[in-house]
Scaffold this active site. Sequence first.
Site, PDB file in Angstrom:
ATOM      1  N   HIS A  63       0.843  -1.186   0.000  1.00  0.00           N
ATOM      2  CA  HIS A  63       0.000   0.000   0.000  1.00  0.00           C
ATOM      3  C   HIS A  63       0.882   1.241   0.000  1.00  0.00           C
ATOM      4  CE1 HIS A  63       0.812  -0.749   4.247  1.00  0.00           C
ATOM      5  NE2 HIS A  63       0.336   0.444   4.572  1.00  0.00           N
ATOM      6  N   HIS A  65       1.148   3.945   2.086  1.00  0.00           N
ATOM      7  CA  HIS A  65       1.535   4.696   3.283  1.00  0.00           C
ATOM      8  C   HIS A  65       3.051   4.860   3.298  1.00  0.00           C
ATOM      9  CE1 HIS A  65      -2.368   4.043   5.802  1.00  0.00           C
ATOM     10  NE2 HIS A  65      -2.369   5.202   5.174  1.00  0.00           N
ATOM     11  N   ASP A  67       5.498   4.640   5.410  1.00  0.00           N
ATOM     12  CA  ASP A  67       6.436   3.697   6.011  1.00  0.00           C
ATOM     13  C   ASP A  67       6.651   2.458   5.148  1.00  0.00           C
ATOM     14  OD1 ASP A  67       3.742   3.087   6.654  1.00  0.00           O
ATOM     15  OD2 ASP A  67       4.343   1.826   8.329  1.00  0.00           O
ATOM     16  N   HIS A  68       5.905   2.337   4.047  1.00  0.00           N
ATOM     17  CA  HIS A  68       6.084   1.239   3.105  1.00  0.00           C
ATOM     18  C   HIS A  68       6.560   1.745   1.741  1.00  0.00           C
ATOM     19  CE1 HIS A  68       3.764  -1.796   5.560  1.00  0.00           C
ATOM     20  NE2 HIS A  68       3.404  -0.644   6.123  1.00  0.00           N
ATOM     21  N   HIS A 141      -7.884  -2.067   5.095  1.00  0.00           N
ATOM     22  CA  HIS A 141      -7.056  -1.080   5.786  1.00  0.00           C
ATOM     23  C   HIS A 141      -7.658   0.307   5.531  1.00  0.00           C
ATOM     24  CE1 HIS A 141      -3.561   0.384   7.819  1.00  0.00           C
ATOM     25  NE2 HIS A 141      -2.992   0.912   6.753  1.00  0.00           N
ATOM     26  N   ASP A 212      -0.740  -4.078   5.511  1.00  0.00           N
ATOM     27  CA  ASP A 212      -1.479  -3.678   6.712  1.00  0.00           C
ATOM     28  C   ASP A 212      -2.956  -4.028   6.540  1.00  0.00           C
ATOM     29  OD1 ASP A 212       0.967  -2.673   7.305  1.00  0.00           O
ATOM     30  OD2 ASP A 212       0.321  -0.599   7.562  1.00  0.00           O
ATOM     31  N   HIS A 270       5.953  -5.603  11.452  1.00  0.00           N
ATOM     32  CA  HIS A 270       5.250  -4.315  11.507  1.00  0.00           C
ATOM     33  C   HIS A 270       4.868  -4.015  12.964  1.00  0.00           C
ATOM     34  CE1 HIS A 270       2.179  -1.214  10.418  1.00  0.00           C
ATOM     35  NE2 HIS A 270       2.978  -1.036   9.390  1.00  0.00           N
TER      36      HIS A 270
END
Length: 305
Positions: A63, A65, A67-68, A141, A212, A270
């Site tokens: 996805h 976001h 942090d990814h 998510h 996530d 995670h």
Amino acid sequence: MNLTFLGTSAGSPTAERNVSSIMLDLRQERGRLWLFDSGEATQLQMQKAKFSLSKLEMIFLTHLHGDHLFGLPGVLTSRSLMQKQSALTLVGPKGIKQFIQTVIEISSSWLTYPLNIIELEQDSLVFEDSKFRVEAKLLQHRVPSFGYRIVEKDLPAKLNIDKLKKDNIQIDSHYTYLKEGLTVTLEDGRTINGKDYQGAIKQGKKLAILGDTIPCQASIDLAENVDLLVHEATQEQALEAKAIERGHSTTVHAASIAKQANAKRLIITHISPRYSLQDNQKLVTEARSIFANTEIATDFANFQI
């Protein structure tokens, strides 16, 4: 097949954990590397783990976001500094093409190799060749988040050369037919069945790497009978309400998915920055109360599949 965790923290890096990134090492199977997610500093983590950017073949994003995602521009542009790089395929949710184009344009960067971008909006078969198959399913998510099921196709049975020699059979021109399990007539008049001289078919490995998500049916479907499931476990079970509110799973959620899917092995990752490495035992013990064969990932931990 080997899996190396380059980052295992949720949301932001800590002194002990970098943010999400996982390397599937397929150098033995196909001479290439597949990267799943690319949080900030992923290319630095790759250097520390001795993974070359030149070996990258596929990048799968769960996805969009940060942090990814925020390490991806560095991975792509640094790869362009190397001469004669092979084509690269990037798979991720819709919007990733716009993100890459914008970053490249604004930063006056460039790519010196073909970049094939596959944008996902629904469940899809995203890759298949003679050796591997990868399918994606939409999870649940706060933004579109996908999980990936990676299946190594069964390896064909090998001929039992020792048994052929024992029966005084010269395979010569018959090799291809016998290997395919066909019946052939030898020069001495004997008729033999190739299946009688084949070893066992070697079953390919299966793994699921999920983005996530809160617990959902798609997670179970992707993880069905896999050799290894990678599932987020952002919070301990006592913080279940907080996890669900933010679109995440707990240790117990992850373990329950593994159990329902009949997975052979679970690795949780995670992990919220609220937890230090000293909390690992508490977190993994919670998961093991539901699914015994659970491990918790740390940065640079390597797992053979």
